[in-house]
Design a protein around this motif. Structure first.
Motif, mmCIF file in Angstrom:
data_model
loop_
_atom_site.group_PDB
_atom_site.id
_atom_site.type_symbol
_atom_site.label_atom_id
_atom_site.label_comp_id
_atom_site.label_asym_id
_atom_site.label_seq_id
_atom_site.Cartn_x
_atom_site.Cartn_y
_atom_site.Cartn_z
ATOM 1 N N HIS A 7 0.940 -1.005 0.155
ATOM 2 C CA HIS A 7 0.327 0.039 0.053
ATOM 3 C C HIS A 7 0.970 1.520 0.092
ATOM 4 O O HIS A 7 2.200 1.506 0.122
ATOM 5 N N SER A 8 0.175 2.414 -0.192
ATOM 6 C CA SER A 8 1.287 3.832 -0.265
ATOM 7 C C SER A 8 -0.132 4.602 0.876
ATOM 8 O O SER A 8 -0.996 4.148 1.007
ATOM 9 N N LEU A 9 0.611 5.685 1.180
ATOM 10 C CA LEU A 9 0.484 6.527 1.864
ATOM 11 C C LEU A 9 0.755 8.141 1.276
ATOM 12 O O LEU A 9 1.270 7.794 0.252
ATOM 13 N N ALA A 22 5.584 7.504 13.084
ATOM 14 C CA ALA A 22 4.884 6.586 12.485
ATOM 15 C C ALA A 22 6.197 5.165 11.527
ATOM 16 O O ALA A 22 5.208 4.685 11.920
ATOM 17 N N VAL A 23 7.545 6.098 11.739
ATOM 18 C CA VAL A 23 8.233 5.193 10.535
ATOM 19 C C VAL A 23 8.083 3.938 11.880
ATOM 20 O O VAL A 23 8.038 2.355 10.112
ATOM 21 N N PRO A 24 8.450 3.174 12.868
ATOM 22 C CA PRO A 24 8.620 2.220 12.783
ATOM 23 C C PRO A 24 7.259 1.114 12.739
ATOM 24 O O PRO A 24 7.334 0.258 12.731
ATOM 25 N N LEU A 25 5.981 1.579 11.808
ATOM 26 C CA LEU A 25 4.830 1.191 11.989
ATOM 27 C C LEU A 25 4.976 0.696 9.940
ATOM 28 O O LEU A 25 3.462 -0.129 9.942
ATOM 29 N N THR A 30 7.593 1.512 1.473
ATOM 30 C CA THR A 30 6.606 1.876 1.230
ATOM 31 C C THR A 30 6.793 3.240 0.376
ATOM 32 O O THR A 30 7.595 4.425 0.794
ATOM 33 N N ARG A 31 5.852 3.110 -0.220
ATOM 34 C CA ARG A 31 5.688 4.206 -1.054
ATOM 35 C C ARG A 31 4.619 5.284 -0.746
ATOM 36 O O ARG A 31 3.870 5.398 0.073
ATOM 37 N N VAL A 32 5.600 6.965 -0.422
ATOM 38 C CA VAL A 32 4.323 7.839 0.038
ATOM 39 C C VAL A 32 4.533 9.476 -0.717
ATOM 40 O O VAL A 32 5.760 9.684 -0.852
ATOM 41 N N ASN A 33 3.403 9.523 -0.558
ATOM 42 C CA ASN A 33 3.423 10.198 -1.702
ATOM 43 C C ASN A 33 3.345 11.855 -0.812
ATOM 44 O O ASN A 33 2.982 11.932 0.190
ATOM 45 N N LEU A 57 11.379 4.248 3.588
ATOM 46 C CA LEU A 57 11.281 5.013 2.349
ATOM 47 C C LEU A 57 11.076 5.354 0.977
ATOM 48 O O LEU A 57 12.141 5.965 0.876
ATOM 49 N N VAL A 58 9.953 5.536 0.054
ATOM 50 C CA VAL A 58 10.488 5.857 -0.835
ATOM 51 C C VAL A 58 9.313 6.937 -1.459
ATOM 52 O O VAL A 58 8.191 6.939 -1.102
ATOM 53 N N PRO A 59 9.830 7.938 -1.482
ATOM 54 C CA PRO A 59 9.573 9.697 -1.781
ATOM 55 C C PRO A 59 8.800 9.647 -3.470
ATOM 56 O O PRO A 59 9.135 8.991 -3.915
#
Length: 281
Positions: A7-9, A22-25, A30-33, A57-59
């Motif tokens: 999933h992405s956020l 939130a990073v530990p969770l 994960t892709r983060v827009n 994470l992936v920006p």
């Protein structure tokens, strides 16, 4: 199957402290827009994208076409992303100004500029609208989606589609089937709202033209007569997992709009992924 896999956020520039909490969770990779808000400047967006990358994470920085004042403005933004090492994945959207602030009227214009590959862009996400757009005809939306898909392929760019959020699985599934029927095989990330206050959710729905009749919100698990409390997308995700078939619908994932906060959304996903929704699997 589980739509939560990969999933992405979504976050804004001001959400960096919440992201760090939130990073530990959040699963690594994960892709983060990172949104392109008019109230935030380039340094704020760059700082947020760099924080995403530093967190493992992936920006995915956003580019709002109608907010760009010139080709030079686009080049400066792309150069800044490249120099910060965060230009590989981007999301290009038309944006909300009624009148373009420069030469780009749509995401397609930015893609067709031909500038993206030269600044290290390798993957471009574009928008999808299962319930339509309040200011764009359905015909224009479908034509634009076909044209954006073709333009990405012509430039050798990878792509995916991120949809607007919704409360109802019926238009989402119908829209996915039409996309596949047109021969568009890009991965689709279905937009769902993370847990948030009910009033806030309905406010965003009104703002973005999302259907929120009494019947639809009841199906989602809300009530128009009781706006107290917080709601998550449990029922919607459960319904989508029951209905989406990879053999028929292709690569379909989830994209969370973090209306209630990045940390709250990450905690909710972790719990839901552990417990699941009744009948989802």
């Amino acid at each position: 199957m589980t739509l939560l896999q990969d999933h992405s956020l979504e976050m804004t520039g001001k959400d960096v402290p919440e992201l760090e909490e939130a990073v530990p969770l959040i699963p690594a990779g994960t892709r983060v827009n990172v949104t392109f808000l008019s109230s935030e400047d380039l340094p704020t967006r760059l700082t947020a994208a760099a924080a995403v990358k530093a967190s493992g994470l992936v920006p995915v920085p956003h580019i709002a076409a109608r907010r760009l004042t010139s080709e030079g403005d686009l080049r400066r933004f792309l150069e800044a992303l490249r120099d910060a090492g965060v230009s590989e994945h981007i999301f290009v959207i038309g944006g909300d100004p009624a009148e373009p602030m420069g030469p780009y009227t749509s995401a397609l214009d930015v893609i067709r500029s031909g500038l993206l590959p030269g600044y290290g862009v390798r993957h471009v996400s574009v928008a999808g609208y299962p319930e339509g757009h309040p200011d764009i005809s359905d015909g224009d939306l479908w034509s634009a989606l076909r044209d954006k898909t073709a333009a990405l392929a012509q430039q050798g760019l990878g792509g995916s589609i991120i949809t607007q959020f919704g409360f109802d699985d019926d238009p989402i599934v119908s829209w996915i089937e039409r996309v596949r029927g047109l021969g568009i095989d890009l991965p689709i990330r279905i937009g769902v709202p993370g847990p948030a206050g009910i009033k806030r959710l309905l406010g965003f729905a009104r703002r973005f033209g999302i259907a929120s009749s009494a019947g639809i919100v009841k199906k989602y698990g809300l009530s128009l007569t009781n706006l107290v409390g917080t709601a998550g997308p449990d029922r919607l995700i459960g319904a989508l997992e029951r209905r989406i078939d990879p053999a028929r619908h292709g690569d379909v994932l989830l994209h969370f709009y973090t209306f209630g906060g990045v940390a709250a959304t990450a905690r909710w996903i972790r719990q839901f992924d552990t417990v699941g929704a009744p009948g989802a699997r």
